[in-house]
Design a protein around this motif. Structure first.
Motif, PDB file in Angstrom:
ATOM      1  N   THR A  72       0.894  -1.258  -0.078  1.00 46.40           N
ATOM      2  CA  THR A  72      -0.026   0.039   0.059  1.00 46.40           C
ATOM      3  C   THR A  72       0.937   1.319  -0.163  1.00 46.40           C
ATOM      4  O   THR A  72       1.952   1.480   0.748  1.00 46.40           O
ATOM      5  N   PRO A  73       0.635   2.258  -0.816  1.00 46.11           N
ATOM      6  CA  PRO A  73       1.402   3.512  -0.809  1.00 46.11           C
ATOM      7  C   PRO A  73       1.308   4.188   0.503  1.00 46.11           C
ATOM      8  O   PRO A  73       0.439   4.414   1.128  1.00 46.11           O
ATOM      9  N   VAL A  74       2.496   4.651   1.015  1.00 42.74           N
ATOM     10  CA  VAL A  74       2.642   5.093   2.316  1.00 42.74           C
ATOM     11  C   VAL A  74       3.101   6.767   2.037  1.00 42.74           C
ATOM     12  O   VAL A  74       4.310   6.924   1.611  1.00 42.74           O
ATOM     13  N   LEU A  75       2.395   7.553   2.712  1.00 46.22           N
ATOM     14  CA  LEU A  75       2.765   9.086   2.760  1.00 46.22           C
ATOM     15  C   LEU A  75       3.321   9.330   4.231  1.00 46.22           C
ATOM     16  O   LEU A  75       2.459   9.312   5.236  1.00 46.22           O
ATOM     17  N   PHE A  76       4.433   9.654   4.344  1.00 46.32           N
ATOM     18  CA  PHE A  76       5.054  10.006   5.830  1.00 46.32           C
ATOM     19  C   PHE A  76       4.884  11.340   6.096  1.00 46.32           C
ATOM     20  O   PHE A  76       4.792  12.234   5.321  1.00 46.32           O
ATOM     21  N   VAL A  77       4.383  11.489   7.328  1.00 43.91           N
ATOM     22  CA  VAL A  77       4.299  12.860   7.810  1.00 43.91           C
ATOM     23  C   VAL A  77       5.467  13.077   8.801  1.00 43.91           C
ATOM     24  O   VAL A  77       5.508  12.481   9.855  1.00 43.91           O
ATOM     25  N   THR A  78       6.283  14.182   8.398  1.00 46.78           N
ATOM     26  CA  THR A  78       7.501  14.115   9.547  1.00 46.78           C
ATOM     27  C   THR A  78       7.626  15.780   9.912  1.00 46.78           C
ATOM     28  O   THR A  78       6.978  16.740   9.197  1.00 46.78           O
ATOM     29  N   ALA A  79       8.709  15.835  10.722  1.00 50.68           N
ATOM     30  CA  ALA A  79       8.886  17.353  11.449  1.00 50.68           C
ATOM     31  C   ALA A  79       9.718  17.860  10.222  1.00 50.68           C
ATOM     32  O   ALA A  79      10.194  17.545   9.244  1.00 50.68           O
ATOM     33  N   LYS A  80       9.549  19.420  10.501  1.00 50.28           N
ATOM     34  CA  LYS A  80      10.119  20.399   9.421  1.00 50.28           C
ATOM     35  C   LYS A  80      11.547  20.045   9.247  1.00 50.28           C
ATOM     36  O   LYS A  80      12.148  20.133   8.071  1.00 50.28           O
ATOM     37  N   ASP A  81      12.317  19.789  10.307  1.00 51.74           N
ATOM     38  CA  ASP A  81      13.820  19.702  10.390  1.00 51.74           C
ATOM     39  C   ASP A  81      14.153  18.300  10.495  1.00 51.74           C
ATOM     40  O   ASP A  81      15.387  18.108  10.589  1.00 51.74           O
ATOM     41  N   ALA A  82      13.440  17.301  10.221  1.00 47.05           N
ATOM     42  CA  ALA A  82      13.767  16.056  10.275  1.00 47.05           C
ATOM     43  C   ALA A  82      14.145  15.255   8.913  1.00 47.05           C
ATOM     44  O   ALA A  82      13.488  14.528   8.523  1.00 47.05           O
ATOM     45  N   LEU A  83      15.471  15.990   8.322  1.00 41.65           N
ATOM     46  CA  LEU A  83      15.729  15.430   7.006  1.00 41.65           C
ATOM     47  C   LEU A  83      16.050  13.825   7.190  1.00 41.65           C
ATOM     48  O   LEU A  83      15.651  13.192   6.136  1.00 41.65           O
ATOM     49  N   GLU A  84      16.693  13.527   8.187  1.00 38.44           N
ATOM     50  CA  GLU A  84      17.255  12.023   8.241  1.00 38.44           C
ATOM     51  C   GLU A  84      15.954  11.141   8.282  1.00 38.44           C
ATOM     52  O   GLU A  84      15.956  10.091   7.634  1.00 38.44           O
ATOM     53  N   ASP A  85      14.856  11.578   8.933  1.00 43.57           N
ATOM     54  CA  ASP A  85      13.647  10.879   8.826  1.00 43.57           C
ATOM     55  C   ASP A  85      13.087  10.800   7.687  1.00 43.57           C
ATOM     56  O   ASP A  85      12.660   9.655   7.150  1.00 43.57           O
ATOM     57  N   ARG A  86      13.162  11.809   6.698  1.00 38.26           N
ATOM     58  CA  ARG A  86      12.667  11.859   5.322  1.00 38.26           C
ATOM     59  C   ARG A  86      13.319  10.867   4.445  1.00 38.26           C
ATOM     60  O   ARG A  86      12.881  10.016   3.728  1.00 38.26           O
ATOM     61  N   VAL A  87      14.633  10.977   4.526  1.00 32.17           N
ATOM     62  CA  VAL A  87      15.540   9.942   3.877  1.00 32.17           C
ATOM     63  C   VAL A  87      15.408   8.648   4.262  1.00 32.17           C
ATOM     64  O   VAL A  87      15.228   7.766   3.353  1.00 32.17           O
TER      65      VAL A  87
END
Length: 225
Positions: A72-87
């Motif tokens: 299932t496609p997943v859209l993560f919601v992350t904090a503005k400064d959490a670049l490592e989380d996004r990667v």
């Protein structure tokens, strides 16, 4: 179509449900274990998944889903400064991310983009502007009958211009629709992509139709000498 939102911030959760419930059936969970349980028990078209959750974080949920071959496609919601989380989220199998805070049009646009790419959401008809045809389901484009290769963002930009041809779109409107409030880009990216899109259309003579409106933005309309 059915979505699952896993978010422990109750106010944000209720806001997202309100935004999306007019268009989708929405289930929700406020912690990782409940979210994982629902994801295993039901078939969803997309999942909106917060990274920081009580009990089990979003990364662990996604790993368990992918290990069980739930794609299932997943859209993560992350904090503005959490670049490592996004990667990290993209590397372990996430499909996209949305940076907090965000606005309703950005959330809806990201969900629709995920659903289009997965084939869950289709556009019923081909979008046409003069000799340009956009085929929504496949995200393909033909110009005067010739296939033209565009990146996803170039396609979305052209689609937005065609949907609003004859109307002036500000740079801010275009930025909000295509890129949203992603902190890694600024509104200046619009000019860059307009330039690249014009280059793709130049061989067919349609590049001049993407016209500058000085100090405001752009308008797509037939160029006349």
């Amino acid at each position: 179509m059915k979505l699952l939102i896993v978010e422990d911030n109750i106010d944000l959760l209720e806001s997202m449900k309100k935004i999306l419930s007019d268009e989708f059936e929405v289930d929700s969970a406020t912690d990782g274990e409940e979210g994982l349980f629902l994801a295993f028990q039901n078939i969803y078209d997309a999942i909106i998944l917060d990274v920081m959750l009580p009990g089990m974080d979003g990364f662990e949920i996604l790993k368990k889903l992918r290990a069980d071959r739930i794609m299932t496609p997943v859209l993560f919601v992350t904090a503005k400064d959490a670049l490592e989380d996004r990667v990290k989220g993209l590397e372990i199998g996430g499909d996209d991310y949305l940076v907090k805070p965000f606005q309703a049009p950005e959330l809806i646009a990201r969900i629709r983009a995920l659903l289009r790419r997965s084939g869950s959401l289709t556009i019923e008809h081909t979008i046409r502007y003069r000799g340009i045809e956009l085929f929504g389901k496949e995200q393909e484009i033909k110009v005067d009958g010739t296939p033209v290769r565009l990146t996803i963002k170039q396609y979305e930009l052209l689609e937005y211009l065609i949907q609003n041809h004859g109307k002036i779109l500000t740079r801010e409107q275009i930025y909000d629709r295509i890129w949203g409030f992603d902190s890694d880009t600024t509104v200046a990216i619009v000019e860059v992509y307009i330039h690249h899109l014009r280059k793709k259309l130049e061989a067919y003579g349609y590049h001049k139709d993407i016209q500058n409106v000085r100090g405001v933005g752009y308008i797509l309309k037939e160029f006349k000498e």
